[in-house]
Design an enzyme around this catalytic site. Structure first.
Site, PDB file in Angstrom:
ATOM      1  CD  GLU A 112      -2.983  -1.148   2.224  1.00 39.04           C
ATOM      2  OE1 GLU A 112      -4.201  -0.982   2.042  1.00 39.04           O
ATOM      3  OE2 GLU A 112      -2.492  -1.408   3.337  1.00 39.04           O
ATOM      4  CD  GLU A 132      -3.145  -6.953   3.417  1.00 40.54           C
ATOM      5  OE1 GLU A 132      -2.632  -5.829   3.494  1.00 40.54           O
ATOM      6  OE2 GLU A 132      -3.039  -7.673   2.399  1.00 40.54           O
TER       7      GLU A 132
END
Length: 258
Positions: A112, A132
């Site tokens: 990210e 994730e």
């Protein structure tokens, strides 16, 4: 310069350098570290001697993701009260170009952070991933949004739903990475590229980035109207006068960001 615990900063020939400095933890991002990154970028954004920002990681990885030890026992209410991603939102307000020099693992929150960069130079063998889903959560700092805008819905879903690793070659093929270089040349090539941008007129860089970002979320017509206003605005700058006069006189321009 501001003193930091988890990052190191310096200014080299117009380039504001940020180095993630938790190598033993593969530069895992805790909240304090994210805040330091944001504060460093905001500081560079306000300094006239900095034209572009370069971020990289010390050790074997750019960043292996969020610090899971910090988050494992959190609950929804506490995360809401913490406003967990407020600092991440500030990254989107940086006006100067951000270059990422990445290597090793670029995973989860590290991915990210890389996607918050405007340009990415990656070392051979670098791997990207949003893992994730494998621990029962999902990206929360913009991963689902920025990845989808870059690579499209179906490819983003494939990578997000499986958590599969993305090779640096795949990343380049899908427009995530601009350039691939040998690992031993990563910082040399990244700094060379950053220095090239640092010689450009700062206001032009700022407004080009601004206009391209507008293109991502608006219609072609709206984007073109916005681009036009930025084009006109640059004709109020000293750099525009200097750049065009230098062209006429067949000499190198000297830009001052005004």
């Amino acid at each position: 310069m501001i003193s930091f615990q988890f990052i190191e900063t310096s200014i080299i020939d117009g380039v504001g350098l940020i180095e993630l400095n938790r190598p033993k933890q593969y530069n895992a991002l805790n909240r304090r570290m994210v805040r330091e990154i944001v504060e460093a970028m905001e500081s560079f954004d306000q300094q006239d001697e900095v034209v572009t920002i370069l971020i990289t990681g010390k050790g074997r990885a750019f960043s292996a993701g969020a610090d899971i030890d910090e988050m494992a026992n959190e609950d929804s209410i506490r995360l809401e009260l913490l406003n967990q991603f407020a600092d991440w939102d500030r990254l989107g307000l940086i006006k100067k170009p951000i270059i990422g020099a990445v290597k090793g693992f670029v995973l989860g929150g590290g991915f990210e952070l890389a996607l918050c960069c405007d340009l990415l130079i990656a070392a051979s063998g670098t791997e990207f991933s949003f893992p994730e889903v494998n621990i029962g959560v999902m990206p929360g700092a913009g991963g689902t949004q920025r990845l989808t805008k870059l690579v499209g819905r179906t490819k983003a879903l494939e990578w997000l739903l499986t958590g599969d690793r993305i090779s640096v070659e795949q990343a380049q093929e899908h427009g995530i990475v601009n350039r691939i270089v040998a690992e031993e040349l990563l910082m040399e090539e990244a700094m060379k590229f950053a220095n090239k941008l640092a010689k450009q007129p700062p206001l032009s860089l700022r407004l080009i980035k601004d206009s391209v970002n507008k293109a991502v979320d608006h219609s072609l017509y709206e984007g073109m109207q916005y681009e036009r206003k930025n084009f006109y605005l640059l004709f109020s700058s000293q750099d525009q006068k200097e750049g065009m006069q230098a062209f006429i006189e067949r000499r190198k321009p000297h830009f001052n960001g005004r």
